[in-house]
Motif scaffolding. Structure first.
Motif, PDB file in Angstrom:
ATOM      1  N   TYR A 127      -7.011  -4.453 -12.717  1.00 30.49           N
ATOM      2  CA  TYR A 127      -7.413  -5.588 -11.881  1.00 30.49           C
ATOM      3  C   TYR A 127      -8.492  -6.406 -12.602  1.00 30.49           C
ATOM      4  N   GLY A 128      -9.263  -5.743 -13.454  1.00 28.41           N
ATOM      5  CA  GLY A 128     -10.303  -6.429 -14.209  1.00 28.41           C
ATOM      6  C   GLY A 128     -11.585  -6.666 -13.447  1.00 28.41           C
ATOM      7  N   ARG A 129     -11.639  -6.229 -12.216  1.00 29.19           N
ATOM      8  CA  ARG A 129     -12.847  -6.388 -11.398  1.00 29.19           C
ATOM      9  C   ARG A 129     -12.756  -5.418 -10.228  1.00 29.19           C
ATOM     10  N   VAL A 130     -13.879  -5.211  -9.578  1.00 23.08           N
ATOM     11  CA  VAL A 130     -13.898  -4.363  -8.388  1.00 23.08           C
ATOM     12  C   VAL A 130     -13.437  -5.204  -7.205  1.00 23.08           C
ATOM     13  N   THR A 131     -12.372  -4.772  -6.548  1.00 21.81           N
ATOM     14  CA  THR A 131     -11.835  -5.538  -5.434  1.00 21.81           C
ATOM     15  C   THR A 131     -11.367  -4.598  -4.320  1.00 21.81           C
ATOM     16  N   TYR A 178     -11.723   6.494  -6.202  1.00 20.29           N
ATOM     17  CA  TYR A 178     -10.992   6.207  -4.975  1.00 20.29           C
ATOM     18  C   TYR A 178     -10.206   7.400  -4.433  1.00 20.29           C
ATOM     19  N   HIS A 179     -10.184   8.517  -5.184  1.00 21.58           N
ATOM     20  CA  HIS A 179      -9.554   9.736  -4.655  1.00 21.58           C
ATOM     21  C   HIS A 179     -10.542  10.891  -4.554  1.00 21.58           C
ATOM     22  N   TYR A 180     -11.842  10.580  -4.645  1.00 20.30           N
ATOM     23  CA  TYR A 180     -12.908  11.560  -4.403  1.00 20.30           C
ATOM     24  C   TYR A 180     -12.781  12.795  -5.294  1.00 20.30           C
ATOM     25  N   PRO A 197       0.808  -1.223   0.000  1.00 24.04           N
ATOM     26  CA  PRO A 197       0.000   0.000   0.000  1.00 24.04           C
ATOM     27  C   PRO A 197       0.844   1.278   0.000  1.00 24.04           C
ATOM     28  N   THR A 198       0.268   2.321  -0.582  1.00 28.80           N
ATOM     29  CA  THR A 198       0.855   3.650  -0.560  1.00 28.80           C
ATOM     30  C   THR A 198       0.112   4.505   0.460  1.00 28.80           C
ATOM     31  N   LYS A 199       0.860   5.193   1.292  1.00 28.67           N
ATOM     32  CA  LYS A 199       0.260   6.036   2.320  1.00 28.67           C
ATOM     33  C   LYS A 199      -0.370   7.273   1.680  1.00 28.67           C
ATOM     34  N   TRP A 200      -1.554   7.628   2.159  1.00 31.02           N
ATOM     35  CA  TRP A 200      -2.244   8.824   1.676  1.00 31.02           C
ATOM     36  C   TRP A 200      -2.967   9.481   2.843  1.00 31.02           C
ATOM     37  N   ILE A 201      -2.569  10.698   3.159  1.00 37.06           N
ATOM     38  CA  ILE A 201      -3.269  11.447   4.204  1.00 37.06           C
ATOM     39  C   ILE A 201      -4.482  12.094   3.548  1.00 37.06           C
ATOM     40  N   THR A 202      -5.617  11.453   3.685  1.00 32.07           N
ATOM     41  CA  THR A 202      -6.826  11.927   3.010  1.00 32.07           C
ATOM     42  C   THR A 202      -7.323  13.223   3.651  1.00 32.07           C
ATOM     43  N   PRO A 203      -7.783  14.168   2.843  1.00 31.76           N
ATOM     44  CA  PRO A 203      -8.337  15.402   3.414  1.00 31.76           C
ATOM     45  C   PRO A 203      -9.674  15.120   4.094  1.00 31.76           C
ATOM     46  N   ALA A 204      -9.962  15.894   5.105  1.00 28.80           N
ATOM     47  CA  ALA A 204     -11.255  15.742   5.785  1.00 28.80           C
ATOM     48  C   ALA A 204     -12.381  16.034   4.807  1.00 28.80           C
ATOM     49  N   GLY A 205     -13.372  15.166   4.777  1.00 33.57           N
ATOM     50  CA  GLY A 205     -14.484  15.340   3.853  1.00 33.57           C
ATOM     51  C   GLY A 205     -15.397  16.482   4.248  1.00 33.57           C
ATOM     52  N   PRO A 206     -16.179  16.999   3.296  1.00 29.79           N
ATOM     53  CA  PRO A 206     -17.131  18.075   3.595  1.00 29.79           C
ATOM     54  C   PRO A 206     -18.148  17.629   4.646  1.00 29.79           C
ATOM     55  N   SER A 207     -18.598  18.592   5.449  1.00 35.85           N
ATOM     56  CA  SER A 207     -19.583  18.304   6.491  1.00 35.85           C
ATOM     57  C   SER A 207     -20.990  18.496   5.943  1.00 35.85           C
ATOM     58  N   PHE A 208     -21.875  17.574   6.286  1.00 37.09           N
ATOM     59  CA  PHE A 208     -23.284  17.697   5.907  1.00 37.09           C
ATOM     60  C   PHE A 208     -24.056  18.577   6.896  1.00 37.09           C
ATOM     61  N   LYS A 220      -8.910  -5.000  -2.477  1.00 37.04           N
ATOM     62  CA  LYS A 220      -7.445  -4.898  -2.475  1.00 37.04           C
ATOM     63  C   LYS A 220      -6.979  -3.644  -3.195  1.00 37.04           C
ATOM     64  N   GLU A 221      -7.642  -3.285  -4.298  1.00 36.81           N
ATOM     65  CA  GLU A 221      -7.226  -2.096  -5.035  1.00 36.81           C
ATOM     66  C   GLU A 221      -7.434  -0.834  -4.201  1.00 36.81           C
ATOM     67  N   MET A 222      -8.560  -0.772  -3.507  1.00 32.06           N
ATOM     68  CA  MET A 222      -8.817   0.382  -2.654  1.00 32.06           C
ATOM     69  C   MET A 222      -7.765   0.463  -1.550  1.00 32.06           C
ATOM     70  N   ALA A 223      -7.445  -0.680  -0.940  1.00 30.08           N
ATOM     71  CA  ALA A 223      -6.457  -0.704   0.136  1.00 30.08           C
ATOM     72  C   ALA A 223      -5.065  -0.356  -0.375  1.00 30.08           C
ATOM     73  N   GLU A 224      -4.750  -0.784  -1.560  1.00 27.73           N
ATOM     74  CA  GLU A 224      -3.420  -0.547  -2.131  1.00 27.73           C
ATOM     75  C   GLU A 224      -3.168   0.933  -2.399  1.00 27.73           C
ATOM     76  N   ASN A 225      -4.213   1.653  -2.815  1.00 24.59           N
ATOM     77  CA  ASN A 225      -4.119   3.085  -3.098  1.00 24.59           C
ATOM     78  C   ASN A 225      -3.069   3.381  -4.170  1.00 24.59           C
ATOM     79  N   LYS A 226      -3.158   2.639  -5.268  1.00 23.91           N
ATOM     80  CA  LYS A 226      -2.314   2.896  -6.425  1.00 23.91           C
ATOM     81  C   LYS A 226      -3.204   2.998  -7.659  1.00 23.91           C
ATOM     82  N   PRO A 227      -2.830   3.819  -8.635  1.00 17.87           N
ATOM     83  CA  PRO A 227      -3.697   4.056  -9.796  1.00 17.87           C
ATOM     84  C   PRO A 227      -3.564   2.977 -10.866  1.00 17.87           C
ATOM     85  N   HIS A 228      -4.698   2.397 -11.246  1.00 20.24           N
ATOM     86  CA  HIS A 228      -4.709   1.331 -12.244  1.00 20.24           C
ATOM     87  C   HIS A 228      -5.681   1.610 -13.398  1.00 20.24           C
TER      88      HIS A 228
END
Length: 386
Positions: free
Chosen positions: A195-199, A250-252, A52-63, A201-209
């Motif tokens: 990857y050829g499918r929704v998995t 996956y990067h909003y 996995p690649t580390k990503w400090i995700t920005p805080a999402g907008p508040s509802f 693992k791809e979300m966890a890996e955080n790499k662009p495919h």
């Protein structure tokens, strides 16, 4: 007759029997705990299938805060158009105003409307024997389809199917997802992931495919416009066709690829830090873009991106046990963006009767809503304010 006296040995056996039973229970419990502990140790020692690649995700907008993301009930109480397709990923209309949508079982449905605008019974238009996602009619009346399993397809008015492209540069089109068609007939479409499918693992890996592709109907050639996209999804051209958008779920964010002008061939971020995972994009007559948000932000996922160890560990968990982790939150959400990428307003269903939204289409006074597996079922619509 007098009671027979109990021998001392028999008495001790009766008294000590509960003690022996208790010891046996403790031994069983200790054995089970040892097995569980051993399983946990083995699980932690087994190498992760990803790096996995580390990503400090920005805080999402508040509802809760005032602004265009503030929660409302604009998607609540929708009208059911048809429940024939359970997962109508994308929605489009032909020149006569008939609605077309696909389902995950391969069938494509069409729905007509009576003189008063009431939907009629859905009919099967075609069956791709795959998974049709994106749909759009070309100038010749053919329904162009991005099919997850079969690639880029063309279906003529009689329902006959032709494969336009299933390879690019000698490699497979792994997961054709969504599309838009330019006035010159060029087809822009996403290849979501190699990857050829929704998995998970791809979300966890955080790499662009993912990739953005272009099909030229004159040369019948497919080219790669963009690579390195984080789960390439919805695609939409601007009103002037000077750029094309592609959603990076996956990067909003929505990424813009310039087709004309001094920026031709370059990219920038059109809209970032969305309040969830953007899916499909459609454009209305005003040039506004409507984005279906499949699910709102998931705090655990954002936390996982900050910790590669946690992400790598989660990738070792069998996919079947993670089905709940990838299920959409029961909060319907659609974002309306200006031609410049500013959020005009958001549409919510916080009660979750309409959720897992993939598509929102502004058509003839209504907002039509499509969903994907895991979300609510059927095509719905809501009357737009005048």
């Amino acid at each position: 007759m007098p009671n027979k006296p109990v021998s001392s040995a028999k008495f001790n056996e009766v008294v000590n029997s509960p003690k022996r039973s208790s010891r046996r229970v403790r031994r069983v419990i200790l054995s089970l705990l040892a097995v569980i502990l051993l399983g946990v140790i083995i699980f932690l020692l087994v190498p992760s299938p990803i790096e996995p690649t580390k990503w400090i995700t920005p805080a999402g907008p508040s509802f809760k805060e005032p602004g265009p993301w503030q929660q409302n009930d604009k998607l609540s109480s929708p009208q059911l158009v048809t429940d024939a397709p359970k997962s109508p990923e994308f929605i489009t209309f032909d020149k006569e105003g008939k609605l077309y949508t696909g389902d995950s079982d391969g069938k494509i449905y069409k729905v007509g409307f009576d003189a008063d605008g009431n939907p009629q019974e859905a009919q099967v238009f075609a069956d791709t024997k795959g998974t049709p996602n994106g749909l759009k009619f070309d100038a010749n009346g053919n329904l162009i389809v991005t099919d997850v399993k079969r690639g880029l397809l063309s279906i003529n008015p009689s329902g006959s199917i032709e494969v336009l492209a299933d390879q690019v540069d000698g490699k497979p089109i792994y997961l054709a997802n969504e599309l838009d068609i330019a006035q010159d007939g060029s087809i822009y479409f996403s290849d979501t992931s190699n990857y050829g499918r929704v998995t998970f693992k791809e979300m966890a890996e955080n790499k662009p495919h993912g990739r953005l592709l272009k099909y030229d109907p004159m040369t019948k050639q497919t080219t790669v416009l963009l690579e390195g996209l984080y789960f390439a999804n919805g695609v939409a051209l601007s009103a002037d066709e000077d750029f094309v958008l592609v959603a990076e779920s996956y990067h909003y964010q929505l990424t813009r690829y310039w087709l004309k002008g001094s920026k031709k061939g370059t990219t920038d971020i059109f809209a970032k830090n969305l309040a969830g995972f953007p899916d499909n994009i459609t454009r209305d007559e005003q040039g506004h873009f409507w984005v279906g948000i499949f699910t709102t932000r998931i705090s655990f996922v954002d936390q996982m991106h900050r910790s590669p160890w946690l992400a790598g560990t989660m990738a070792k968990v069998p996919e079947l046990l993670l089905s709940g982790a990838s299920a959409p939150a029961k909060h319907g959400l659609v974002a309306e963006l200006s031609p410049q990428g500013e959020l005009v307003e958001s549409w919510h269903d916080p009660e979750g009767s309409l959720y897992g939204v993939t598509t929102a289409v502004n058509h003839n006074g209504y907002l039509y809503i499509g969903t994907a597996p895991g979300g609510s079922e059927g095509v719905h619509r809501l009357l737009l304010p005048k």
